[in-house]
Design an enzyme around this catalytic site. Structure first.
Site, PDB file in Angstrom:
ATOM      1  N   GLU A  86       3.638  10.478  55.803  1.00  0.00           N
ATOM      2  CA  GLU A  86       3.402  10.718  56.714  1.00  0.00           C
ATOM      3  C   GLU A  86       1.689  10.885  57.163  1.00  0.00           C
ATOM      4  O   GLU A  86       1.539  11.257  55.890  1.00  0.00           O
ATOM      5  CB  GLU A  86       4.402  12.215  56.911  1.00  0.00           C
ATOM      6  CG  GLU A  86       3.883  13.578  58.445  1.00  0.00           C
ATOM      7  CD  GLU A  86       4.028  14.676  58.278  1.00  0.00           C
ATOM      8  OE1 GLU A  86       4.291  15.239  59.676  1.00  0.00           O
ATOM      9  OE2 GLU A  86       4.832  14.735  57.269  1.00  0.00           O
ATOM     10  N   ASP A  96       1.350  21.371  40.481  1.00  0.00           N
ATOM     11  CA  ASP A  96      -0.071  20.523  39.919  1.00  0.00           C
ATOM     12  C   ASP A  96      -0.808  21.640  41.226  1.00  0.00           C
ATOM     13  O   ASP A  96      -1.673  21.312  41.665  1.00  0.00           O
ATOM     14  CB  ASP A  96      -0.537  19.666  39.918  1.00  0.00           C
ATOM     15  CG  ASP A  96      -1.615  18.830  40.120  1.00  0.00           C
ATOM     16  OD1 ASP A  96      -2.586  20.011  38.784  1.00  0.00           O
ATOM     17  OD2 ASP A  96      -2.013  18.079  39.707  1.00  0.00           O
TER      18      ASP A  96
END
Length: 307
Positions: free
Chosen positions: A110, A214
Site C-alpha cells: 500500500e 527497528d
C-alpha cells in the site's frame, strides 16, 4: 528489459493474480522516489489511478536472488502481523517475488501519502498510545516469530522459544560473536552480561508482545490525517520494553510519547538497565554493520549495565 519495464510487467501480473488490481488494470508509471541503504523505492500508478509502493533490491555475491526474495517475504509477513493487530497503521503488503530480469527482488505494498510528523498536533501521544496497544495485543505463548528476518543487513534468527531470557541471550550472543574478532575489548564485559542476564529480569512476568523491532525515528511517520504510521519492521514476539531500546539509541521521541506509553504499560523495577540492554543490541549491530564509530557507545552501555 529495463528495471522499470520489469516492475511494470512482473508487479502488474502479481497484483492481478492477487486481485489487488483488476484483470485489465496495469501499472502505467514507475517513479523512483529514493530508498535506503538496502532497497530502492518506487511509486507506481495503475491505469485506474491506484498508487502502489514498490521496493526493489538487486542480488549480489553477498545476497542471492533467492535470499533477496526471502528478505522481502519476511518483511511482508512482518507487516501483515503488525497490521493484523489493528492497533497502529502500517502499509498493507500486497505481493513479493523476483522481477523478470532475474537480478532483482521486489515487495509491493500500500502507498501511504505521508505528512510532516513535526508539529502535527498530539502525534507523539498517539504514537505512544498505539505502540502500547500493539505491545498489549494478544499473541502466541512463546517468543520469536514465524520466520527469520533481518535487522538492517544482519540476520535476525526468530526460532520460537518458551523463555524470553534464553531467546534474548541467543540474540545478544549472535551480535557479540560477530563483533568478537574485530573488537576483542567487548568480549569480557559481553560475557559477563550473558552470564548474569537473568538477574535483570528477577520478579518479572514477561508475556510475548509484538515488537516492531527497528523503531528508530526514521521508521515512523504520519499520514495525511496525522495518524502515526510505522515502517520497515523487523518484528518478533518479545518483551514489550525491547522496542524502547533503539528509541534510546537514536532519540526523536519526546515526553508526550513516553507519558502516553507508560500510562498503559507502566515501568517495572530495573526498567532502565533492561532498556540499556535492548539498546546495546542495536549499537553492537551497528558496530557490526558500520564499524568502529559505534564501539564507544557499545562499551559505555555495557559499563552502565554491569556497574
Amino acid at each position: 528489459m529495463t528495471l522499470t519495464d520489469a516492475i511494470k510487467r512482473t508487479v502488474t501480473e502479481k497484483l492481478q493474480q492477487s486481485s489487488t488490481i483488476a484483470k485489465d488494470e496495469v501499472l502505467e508509471s514507475v517513479e523512483n522516489i529514493g530508498g535506503g541503504c538496502i532497497s530502492d523505492a518506487y511509486l507506481c500508478t495503475s491505469s485506474n489511478g491506484k498508487q502502489i509502493f514498490v521496493k526493489t533490491c538487486e542480488s549480489s555475491p553477498k545476497q542471492t536472488l533467492d535470499e533477496v526474495v526471502e528478505m522481502f517475504g519476511s518483511e511482508a509477513k512482518g507487516l501483515k502481523a503488525l497490521d493484523d493487530t489493528h492497533t497502529i497503521r502500517v502499509p498493507t503488503p500486497y505481493v513479493y517475488g523476483a522481477l523478470d530480469n532475474d537480478n532483482y527482488g521486489f515487495l509491493a505494498m500500500e502507498y501511504i501519502s505521508l505528512g510532516s510528523k513535526y508539529g502535527a498536533s498530539g502525534v507523539q501521544r498517539k504514537l505512544g498510545e498505539q505502540l502500547a496497544d500493539l505491545h498489549l495485543a494478544k499473541g502466541p505463548g512463546q517468543f520469536g516469530f514465524e520466520c527469520d528476518n533481518t535487522i538492517g543487513s544482519t540476520p535476525q534468527v526468530n526460532t520460537w522459544c518458551p523463555d524470553w531470557i534464553e531467546f534474548l541471550r541467543r540474540r545478544l550472543a549472535y551480535q557479540f560473536d560477530l563483533a568478537s574478532s574485530r573488537y576483542p575489548q567487548l568480549n569480557k564485559p559481553a560475557q559477563q552480561l550473558l552470564d548474569k542476564l537473568d538477574t535483570y529480569f528477577e520478579g518479572l512476568d514477561i508475556r510475548p508482545s509484538l515488537n516492531h523491532g527497528d523503531l528508530w525515528s526514521g521508521n515512523w511517520a504520519v499520514d495525511d490525517n496525522d495518524n502515526p504510521v510505522i515502517l520497515d519492521p523487523a518484528p518478533f514476539w518479545g518483551h514489550s520494553e525491547a522496542d524502547l531500546g533503539i528509541m534510546k539509541v537514536f532519540g526523536g521521541f519526546d515526553s508526550n510519547f513516553y507519558d502516553a506509553y507508560h500510562a498503559k504499560i507502566p515501568k517495572e523495577p530495573g526498567y532502565q538497565k533492561r532498556v540499556n540492554i535492548y539498546a546495546l543490541y542495536h549499537t553492537v549491530n551497528h558496530l557490526n554493520m558500520f564499524g568502529s564509530s559505534y564501539l564507544s557507545s557499545s562499551m559505555s552501555l555495557l559499563s552502565q549495565i554491569l556497574q
